[in-house]
Design a protein around this motif. Structure first.
Motif, PDB file in Angstrom:
ATOM      1  N   PHE A   1       0.853  -1.190   0.000  1.00 51.90           N
ATOM      2  CA  PHE A   1       0.000   0.000   0.000  1.00 51.90           C
ATOM      3  C   PHE A   1       0.890   1.242   0.000  1.00 51.90           C
ATOM      4  O   PHE A   1       1.738   1.404   0.877  1.00 51.90           O
ATOM      5  N   GLU A   2       0.694   2.092  -0.974  1.00 57.72           N
ATOM      6  CA  GLU A   2       1.543   3.275  -1.154  1.00 57.72           C
ATOM      7  C   GLU A   2       0.653   4.514  -1.218  1.00 57.72           C
ATOM      8  O   GLU A   2      -0.310   4.553  -1.972  1.00 57.72           O
ATOM      9  N   LYS A   3       1.034   5.533  -0.444  1.00 53.83           N
ATOM     10  CA  LYS A   3       0.161   6.724  -0.383  1.00 53.83           C
ATOM     11  C   LYS A   3       0.264   7.596  -1.635  1.00 53.83           C
ATOM     12  O   LYS A   3      -0.675   8.306  -1.984  1.00 53.83           O
ATOM     13  N   GLY A  18      21.994   5.061   3.369  1.00 52.92           N
ATOM     14  CA  GLY A  18      20.595   4.832   3.782  1.00 52.92           C
ATOM     15  C   GLY A  18      19.965   3.650   3.066  1.00 52.92           C
ATOM     16  O   GLY A  18      19.432   2.723   3.694  1.00 52.92           O
ATOM     17  N   ILE A  19      20.045   3.645   1.746  1.00 50.97           N
ATOM     18  CA  ILE A  19      19.371   2.575   1.025  1.00 50.97           C
ATOM     19  C   ILE A  19      20.238   1.324   0.988  1.00 50.97           C
ATOM     20  O   ILE A  19      19.714   0.202   0.962  1.00 50.97           O
ATOM     21  N   ASN A  20      21.532   1.510   1.049  1.00 48.57           N
ATOM     22  CA  ASN A  20      22.400   0.330   1.122  1.00 48.57           C
ATOM     23  C   ASN A  20      22.116  -0.445   2.412  1.00 48.57           C
ATOM     24  O   ASN A  20      22.057  -1.676   2.406  1.00 48.57           O
ATOM     25  N   SER A  73      19.621   7.083 -10.580  1.00 54.82           N
ATOM     26  CA  SER A  73      18.428   7.909 -10.383  1.00 54.82           C
ATOM     27  C   SER A  73      17.484   7.190  -9.428  1.00 54.82           C
ATOM     28  O   SER A  73      17.152   6.013  -9.617  1.00 54.82           O
ATOM     29  N   ARG A  74      17.053   7.918  -8.424  1.00 54.98           N
ATOM     30  CA  ARG A  74      16.130   7.324  -7.446  1.00 54.98           C
ATOM     31  C   ARG A  74      14.846   6.856  -8.122  1.00 54.98           C
ATOM     32  O   ARG A  74      14.338   5.772  -7.845  1.00 54.98           O
ATOM     33  N   ALA A  75      14.341   7.685  -9.056  1.00 58.35           N
ATOM     34  CA  ALA A  75      13.076   7.336  -9.724  1.00 58.35           C
ATOM     35  C   ALA A  75      13.246   6.082 -10.577  1.00 58.35           C
ATOM     36  O   ALA A  75      12.411   5.177 -10.542  1.00 58.35           O
TER      37      ALA A  75
HETATM   38  C1  FAD Z   1      19.361  14.141   0.638  1.00 54.64           C
HETATM   39  C2  FAD Z   1      19.419  12.645   0.759  1.00 54.64           C
HETATM   40  C3  FAD Z   1      20.393  11.951   0.040  1.00 54.64           C
HETATM   41  C4  FAD Z   1      20.490  10.563   0.157  1.00 54.64           C
HETATM   42  N1  FAD Z   1      21.463   9.919  -0.508  1.00 54.64           N
HETATM   43  C5  FAD Z   1      21.609   8.593  -0.341  1.00 54.64           C
HETATM   44  C6  FAD Z   1      22.665   7.886  -1.024  1.00 54.64           C
HETATM   45  O1  FAD Z   1      23.458   8.468  -1.762  1.00 54.64           O
HETATM   46  N2  FAD Z   1      22.770   6.537  -0.821  1.00 54.64           N
HETATM   47  C7  FAD Z   1      21.924   5.864   0.004  1.00 54.64           C
HETATM   48  O2  FAD Z   1      22.085   4.638   0.165  1.00 54.64           O
HETATM   49  N3  FAD Z   1      20.911   6.503   0.638  1.00 54.64           N
HETATM   50  C8  FAD Z   1      20.727   7.833   0.488  1.00 54.64           C
HETATM   51  N4  FAD Z   1      19.710   8.478   1.116  1.00 54.64           N
HETATM   52  C9  FAD Z   1      18.822   7.697   2.000  1.00 54.64           C
HETATM   53  C10 FAD Z   1      17.711   6.984   1.228  1.00 54.64           C
HETATM   54  O3  FAD Z   1      17.008   7.919   0.467  1.00 54.64           O
HETATM   55  C11 FAD Z   1      16.759   6.301   2.215  1.00 54.64           C
HETATM   56  O4  FAD Z   1      17.490   5.514   3.125  1.00 54.64           O
HETATM   57  C12 FAD Z   1      15.772   5.399   1.475  1.00 54.64           C
HETATM   58  O5  FAD Z   1      14.967   6.139   0.604  1.00 54.64           O
HETATM   59  C13 FAD Z   1      14.891   4.670   2.476  1.00 54.64           C
HETATM   60  O6  FAD Z   1      14.043   3.802   1.782  1.00 54.64           O
HETATM   61  P1  FAD Z   1      12.655   3.374   2.449  1.00 54.64           P
HETATM   62  O7  FAD Z   1      11.994   2.503   1.438  1.00 54.64           O
HETATM   63  O8  FAD Z   1      12.877   2.847   3.811  1.00 54.64           O
HETATM   64  O9  FAD Z   1      11.863   4.734   2.624  1.00 54.64           O
HETATM   65  P2  FAD Z   1      11.389   5.766   1.441  1.00 54.64           P
HETATM   66  O10 FAD Z   1      12.246   5.662   0.245  1.00 54.64           O
HETATM   67  O11 FAD Z   1      11.238   7.064   2.152  1.00 54.64           O
HETATM   68  O12 FAD Z   1       9.974   5.165   1.062  1.00 54.64           O
HETATM   69  C14 FAD Z   1       8.877   5.183   1.934  1.00 54.64           C
HETATM   70  C15 FAD Z   1       7.599   5.035   1.105  1.00 54.64           C
HETATM   71  O13 FAD Z   1       6.493   4.908   1.976  1.00 54.64           O
HETATM   72  C16 FAD Z   1       5.446   5.736   1.518  1.00 54.64           C
HETATM   73  N5  FAD Z   1       4.634   6.074   2.693  1.00 54.64           N
HETATM   74  C17 FAD Z   1       5.002   6.879   3.728  1.00 54.64           C
HETATM   75  N6  FAD Z   1       4.012   6.942   4.633  1.00 54.64           N
HETATM   76  C18 FAD Z   1       3.005   6.168   4.145  1.00 54.64           C
HETATM   77  C19 FAD Z   1       1.708   5.858   4.639  1.00 54.64           C
HETATM   78  N7  FAD Z   1       1.259   6.349   5.788  1.00 54.64           N
HETATM   79  N8  FAD Z   1       0.923   5.031   3.908  1.00 54.64           N
HETATM   80  C20 FAD Z   1       1.379   4.527   2.725  1.00 54.64           C
HETATM   81  N9  FAD Z   1       2.602   4.806   2.213  1.00 54.64           N
HETATM   82  C21 FAD Z   1       3.398   5.618   2.925  1.00 54.64           C
HETATM   83  C22 FAD Z   1       6.151   6.926   0.906  1.00 54.64           C
HETATM   84  O14 FAD Z   1       5.326   7.627  -0.003  1.00 54.64           O
HETATM   85  C23 FAD Z   1       7.338   6.254   0.212  1.00 54.64           C
HETATM   86  O15 FAD Z   1       7.032   5.837  -1.072  1.00 54.64           O
HETATM   87  C24 FAD Z   1      19.582   9.859   1.004  1.00 54.64           C
HETATM   88  C25 FAD Z   1      18.594  10.551   1.698  1.00 54.64           C
HETATM   89  C26 FAD Z   1      18.512  11.935   1.581  1.00 54.64           C
HETATM   90  C27 FAD Z   1      17.463  12.667   2.367  1.00 54.64           C
END
Ligand code: FAD
Length: 455
Positions: free
Chosen positions: A34-36, A316-318, A108-110
């Protein structure tokens, strides 16, 4: 246990959600996400908190296990080192690793997010977009969702729930209401702003392609990571308040003047700088630590939801992808004994998440300040020489974190020991020839045990 019949619900289709979903569906679970947000493949939108990311060994390992890395490597740009830009526009290149195999990868993140969602859906994961989790009853395990377009509210029995909903996790918000839930959040006094250096007219990069560019300025910095379309994604890290701060940059002319005077060799490549600056939000950076990450074998936090860290180690993502590797390995070992899997997951990961959180904060000072210091560059040279002499024993901290899968807690601990050694060996000398190699050998052999370096 009827694995095939078991449903696992993930909240969040950011980066961790789809990768974990893929691993779970490959193991026979029925997986819904589920994604917002709307589906980014259909609606043009910002991909989230940073435009591109540095992907390194831990992330690559997880993608390889999922069978995705070969495809992904077509959309990454290897960055071999840091290109430092001084205030006088002098360039210094500092390689990240001991040779050209040790690179970090700009992606690219996207593109990464889309590739992960396509792969997960291709294997049967159901992703429901514009479905916001508004709450969860942790005792009964029911999940509350709201349709972002329709406003429709519903409650469902999600089976096992994993919160992959990022640093502002709604699932963690529910856990916070429990007694004896430990939680800390630490904001930096710095914010960040995403900016762009467009491609040249011929489509090429305006700066050296295979490097992470840094303009270190002591208390603040600008960085730029290359994209495959010829652009650079830049991030300005600046205090919120004070003399050089976001609070001062309130007009187009103030922004232009700040960049012209502080980043003189970047400024000419940023024609839309001030428009970009005011169109993009100023982000905050936070370290979040909490525990427990799980409840009764029904609910778990993973990725940023469990451990948000500041971005200065590019981990963070690693780290999140390494979470995925860990939990999938535990499922392979124990089957769907969720209580045990979640307990062992937290035991294995919490100490390491805490360590990378601390390393990331520490690395901010290194990036914005120390990389410009000749003493620091000299220590880096000595580090690489020690690694060449004692490859199983002395691995630089940056390499332990970035190019190996050595537990982060080990990297933190050994890094502190090595830092002390380097201070002792480099103090009062300026040339690598003057290093006391006998002393280096004695220190290393007495204080460091051989490392398991398979990656
Ligand atoms: C400026 C910046 C630079 C970065 N550079 C790096 C890098 O170079 N290398 C690296 O490894 N990491 C990097 N990071 C960290 C990385 O972006 C995060 O660690 C990673 O995105 C975390 O993934 P995630 O899936 O846990 O959370 P997210 O990617 O934040 O995904 C969470 C998802 O949950 C959804 N969501 C949130 N709340 C709800 C809800 N209530 N209901 C339904 N859906 C919801 C959101 O819309 C989103 O799609 C960087 C972060 C920042 C801020």
């Amino acid at each position: 246990m009827t694995r095939e019949a078991e449903t696992v619900s993930l909240v969040g289709a950011g980066l961790n959600g789809p990768l974990l979903a893929l691993g779970l569906v490959q193991r026979g679970f029925r997986v819904q996400v589920f994604e917002k947000r709307p589906d980014m493949r259909r609606v043009p939108m910002s991909a989230g908190r940073s435009i591109n990311l540095a992907l390194s060994t831990r992330g690559i390992h997880a993608l390889t296990k999922a069978g995705l890395w070969d495809k992904m490597r077509e959309i990454v740009i290897p960055m071999k080192g840091r290109m430092m830009h001084s205030a006088k526009s002098e360039l210094t290149f500092q390689p990240y690793g001991k040779d050209e195999s040790e690179v970090i990868n700009s992606i690219s993140r996207a593109e990464l997010n889309i590739a992960l969602m396509i792969a997960a859906e291709g294997q049967g994961v159901k992703i429901s977009f514009q479905q916001r989790c508004t709450g969860m009853d942790l005792r009964s395990g029911t999940l509350q969702l709201r349709g972002e377009r329709t406003g429709e509210e519903r409650t469902l029995d999600p089976g096992v729930t994993i919160g992959c909903d990022g640093s502002a996790s709604a699932i963690r918000g529910e856990m916070l209401k429990l007694t004896r839930f430990n939680f800390s959040q630490q904001y930096l006094d710095y914010g960040y702003k995403e900016l762009t250096i467009p491609a040249r007219a011929n489509g090429e990069h305006a700066l050296e392609t295979n490097a992470l560019h840094i303009w270190p300025r002591g208390n603040y910095m600008l960085i730029a990571l290359p994209n495959v379309d010829g652009t650079f994604a830049c991030i300005l890290f600046l205090p919120f308040e004070g003399p050089d701060s976001f609070a001062q940059l309130t007009t187009h002319s103030a922004v232009a003047e700040f960049f012209r005077s502080r980043f003189p060799d970047a400024f000419p490549f940023m024609p839309d700088l001030a428009d970009n600056f005011f169109a993009n939000p100023t982000g905050a950076m936070v370290t979040i630590k909490c525990s427990p990450w799980h409840m009764e074998g029904r609910t778990l936090l993973l990725g940023d939801a469990a451990h948000a860290i500041v971005p200065f180690f590019g981990q963070g993502i690693n780290c999140g992808f390494e979470d995925c590797t860990c939990i999938l390995e535990l499922l392979d070992r124990h089957g769907a004994d969720w209580a045990r899997v979640f307990r062992e997951f937290e035991q294995a990961r919490k100490i390491n998440a805490d360590a990378i959180a601390d390393l990331a904060v520490e690395n901010f000072v290194e990036m914005r300040d120390r990389v410009a210091d000749p003493r620091f560059l000299f220590r880096k040279k000595v580090e690489l020489a020690l690694e060449a002499k004692y490859p199983q024993l002395f691995v630089p901290k940056y390499a332990m974190v970035t190019f190996h899968r050595i537990p982060y807690a080990t990297a933190l601990r050994r890094g502190q020991v090595q830092d002390r050694m380097l201070t002792e060996l480099c103090d009062r000398i300026e040339r690598i020839e003057d290093v006391d190699w006998d002393k280096a050998g004695r220190l290393i052999l007495s204080e460091l045990t051989p490392l398991e370096l398979a990656s």
